[in-house]
Design an enzyme around this catalytic site. Structure first.
Site, PDB file in Angstrom:
ATOM      1  N   ASN A 134     -19.157  71.453  37.104  1.00  0.00           N
ATOM      2  CA  ASN A 134     -19.710  72.807  37.126  1.00  0.00           C
ATOM      3  C   ASN A 134     -20.276  73.087  35.740  1.00  0.00           C
ATOM      4  O   ASN A 134     -19.534  73.364  34.803  1.00  0.00           O
ATOM      5  CB  ASN A 134     -18.592  73.803  37.488  1.00  0.00           C
ATOM      6  CG  ASN A 134     -19.048  75.245  37.449  1.00  0.00           C
ATOM      7  OD1 ASN A 134     -20.245  75.518  37.288  1.00  0.00           O
ATOM      8  ND2 ASN A 134     -18.124  76.168  37.592  1.00  0.00           N
ATOM      9  N   LYS A 166     -21.994  75.513  34.774  1.00  0.00           N
ATOM     10  CA  LYS A 166     -22.059  76.953  34.469  1.00  0.00           C
ATOM     11  C   LYS A 166     -23.419  77.277  33.824  1.00  0.00           C
ATOM     12  O   LYS A 166     -24.422  76.649  34.173  1.00  0.00           O
ATOM     13  CB  LYS A 166     -20.872  77.376  33.595  1.00  0.00           C
ATOM     14  CG  LYS A 166     -19.542  76.915  34.208  1.00  0.00           C
ATOM     15  CD  LYS A 166     -18.325  77.532  33.590  1.00  0.00           C
ATOM     16  CE  LYS A 166     -17.095  76.979  34.302  1.00  0.00           C
ATOM     17  NZ  LYS A 166     -15.843  77.556  33.830  1.00  0.00           N
ATOM     18  N   HIS A 224     -16.290  81.347  42.842  1.00  0.00           N
ATOM     19  CA  HIS A 224     -15.716  80.938  41.557  1.00  0.00           C
ATOM     20  C   HIS A 224     -15.082  82.162  40.892  1.00  0.00           C
ATOM     21  O   HIS A 224     -15.596  83.278  41.024  1.00  0.00           O
ATOM     22  CB  HIS A 224     -16.807  80.337  40.661  1.00  0.00           C
ATOM     23  CG  HIS A 224     -16.222  79.691  39.436  1.00  0.00           C
ATOM     24  ND1 HIS A 224     -15.872  80.426  38.334  1.00  0.00           N
ATOM     25  CD2 HIS A 224     -15.905  78.408  39.165  1.00  0.00           C
ATOM     26  CE1 HIS A 224     -15.350  79.607  37.431  1.00  0.00           C
ATOM     27  NE2 HIS A 224     -15.360  78.375  37.908  1.00  0.00           N
ATOM     28  N   GLU A 245     -15.167  83.231  38.004  1.00  0.00           N
ATOM     29  CA  GLU A 245     -16.075  83.991  37.126  1.00  0.00           C
ATOM     30  C   GLU A 245     -16.977  84.912  37.964  1.00  0.00           C
ATOM     31  O   GLU A 245     -17.327  86.004  37.526  1.00  0.00           O
ATOM     32  CB  GLU A 245     -16.900  83.015  36.267  1.00  0.00           C
ATOM     33  CG  GLU A 245     -16.030  82.407  35.167  1.00  0.00           C
ATOM     34  CD  GLU A 245     -16.400  80.998  34.759  1.00  0.00           C
ATOM     35  OE1 GLU A 245     -17.522  80.556  35.031  1.00  0.00           O
ATOM     36  OE2 GLU A 245     -15.537  80.323  34.162  1.00  0.00           O
ATOM     37  N   GLU A 248      -8.359  76.640  41.668  1.00  0.00           N
ATOM     38  CA  GLU A 248      -8.561  76.774  40.228  1.00  0.00           C
ATOM     39  C   GLU A 248      -7.748  77.946  39.697  1.00  0.00           C
ATOM     40  O   GLU A 248      -8.210  79.104  39.776  1.00  0.00           O
ATOM     41  CB  GLU A 248     -10.043  77.030  39.926  1.00  0.00           C
ATOM     42  CG  GLU A 248     -10.967  75.918  40.388  1.00  0.00           C
ATOM     43  CD  GLU A 248     -12.263  75.920  39.588  1.00  0.00           C
ATOM     44  OE1 GLU A 248     -12.569  74.902  38.977  1.00  0.00           O
ATOM     45  OE2 GLU A 248     -12.953  76.958  39.565  1.00  0.00           O
ATOM     46  N   GLY A 251     -11.157  76.919  31.393  1.00  0.00           N
ATOM     47  CA  GLY A 251     -11.758  77.044  30.071  1.00  0.00           C
ATOM     48  C   GLY A 251     -10.762  77.345  28.965  1.00  0.00           C
ATOM     49  O   GLY A 251     -11.147  77.696  27.853  1.00  0.00           O
ATOM     50  N   SER A 283      -9.535  73.130  33.276  1.00  0.00           N
ATOM     51  CA  SER A 283      -9.283  72.285  32.097  1.00  0.00           C
ATOM     52  C   SER A 283      -8.974  70.827  32.437  1.00  0.00           C
ATOM     53  O   SER A 283      -8.180  70.173  31.769  1.00  0.00           O
ATOM     54  CB  SER A 283      -8.167  72.884  31.233  1.00  0.00           C
ATOM     55  OG  SER A 283      -8.572  74.141  30.720  1.00  0.00           O
TER      56      SER A 283
HETATM   57  P1  PGA Z   1     -13.013  74.157  32.979  1.00  0.00           P
HETATM   58  O1  PGA Z   1     -13.747  74.947  34.156  1.00  0.00           O
HETATM   59  O2  PGA Z   1     -12.897  72.719  33.420  1.00  0.00           O
HETATM   60  O3  PGA Z   1     -13.907  74.316  31.787  1.00  0.00           O
HETATM   61  O4  PGA Z   1     -11.673  74.769  32.804  1.00  0.00           O
HETATM   62  C1  PGA Z   1     -13.480  74.662  35.502  1.00  0.00           C
HETATM   63  C2  PGA Z   1     -14.273  75.576  36.383  1.00  0.00           C
HETATM   64  O5  PGA Z   1     -14.465  76.745  36.031  1.00  0.00           O
HETATM   65  O6  PGA Z   1     -14.737  75.178  37.465  1.00  0.00           O
END
Ligand code: PGA
Length: 252
Positions: free
Chosen positions: A9, A11, A97, A99, A169, A175, A215
């Site tokens: 992803n 982003k 997601h 976010e 997730e 993140g 992560s």
């Molecule tokens: P990350 O993000 O691996 O940077 O924690 C995962 C995601 O948001 O899909």
């Protein structure tokens, strides 16, 4: 059908040139080093889907979008429809997601519409669920994740839900560098699969890929992917680096 999947992803990162450099590095590394039948998906920003797809050509690597509109078409400035993605042969789309839920107010009611329109256009939704830290601290994580899955997906027929990929997730792990332990990931994936089995039966539940995200990196991927109910990963930050992402794919 249940498959091993590692999705990156991206982003809202990278210029076009950087995106193309990353893609060409990944093409070389994955062709040389990745054996087996793991599916690799690059969820790029919308403007890069087409050029990255062209660059990938007929390889095992697919592209995916990070979102789509719940509307079919029309006066929705700035939105991208599932039909547009279909017309570009984009096979995957991330939906729900955390976010999107947090910054754009996406809720289950909206995600029902997005899931339906994505599936109606032949796209594979990568449906995200996961609890914030305060919910886990109060031990409400299983209840919340079951509810997220149920509210957005349980209206689907058995033959249709098998076309959905689920990504667990935990919000506190996204993140943050704070990964769920392999045991925490397996426990939640088993809860999700059991919940699916309760509604659709074991054989349907066993056909659904459940990815872990939050992560994931080259150091922890192997332990996470070794769990029986973890079918791969949705990778954010670490998917922006070709060497690290390739190592994660090789961990499956
Ligand atoms: P990350 O993000 O691996 O940077 O924690 C995962 C995601 O948001 O899909």
């Amino acid at each position: 059908m249940r498959s091993k999947i590692v999705a990156g992803n991206w982003k809202m990162n990278k210029t076009l040139e950087e995106a193309q450099t990353l893609t060409s590095e990944l093409l070389g590394m994955i062709a040389d080093e990745v054996k087996g039948d793991v599916k690799v998906v690059l969820c790029t920003p919308f403007p890069y889907l087409y050029p990255v797809k062209q660059q990938l050509g007929a390889t095992r690597i697919a592209v995916g979008a990070q979102n789509c509109s719940e509307h079919a078409s029309g006066a929705y400035t700035g939105e991208t429809s599932a039909a547009m993605l279909k017309s570009m042969n984009v096979p995957y789309v991330i939906l729900g997601h955390s976010e999107r839920r947090q910054y754009f107010g996406e809720d289950s009611k909206l995600l029902v519409k997005k899931t339906d329109i994505a599936l109606a256009n032949g796209l594979t939704p990568i449906f995200c669920c996961g609890e914030p830290l305060e919910v886990r601290e109060k031990n409400g994580h299983e209840q919340l994740v079951k509810q997220q899955v149920e509210e957005a997906l349980f209206h689907l027929l058995a033959e249709t839900i098998q076309k959905v990929v689920i990504a667990y997730e935990p919000v506190w792990a996204i993140g943050t560098g704070k990964t769920a332990t392999a045991a925490q990931a397996q426990a939640m994936h088993a809860v999700i699969r059991k919940h699916l089995a309760g509604k659709y039966g074991t054989s349907v539940a066993n056909e659904i890929s459940i990815l872990y995200g939050g992560s994931v990196n080259a150091a922890n991927a192997k332990e996470l992917f070794a769990n029986p109910d973890v079918d791969g990963g949705l990778v954010g930050g670490a998917s922006l680096k070709s060497r690290e992402f390739t190592e994660i794919i090789k961990s499956i």
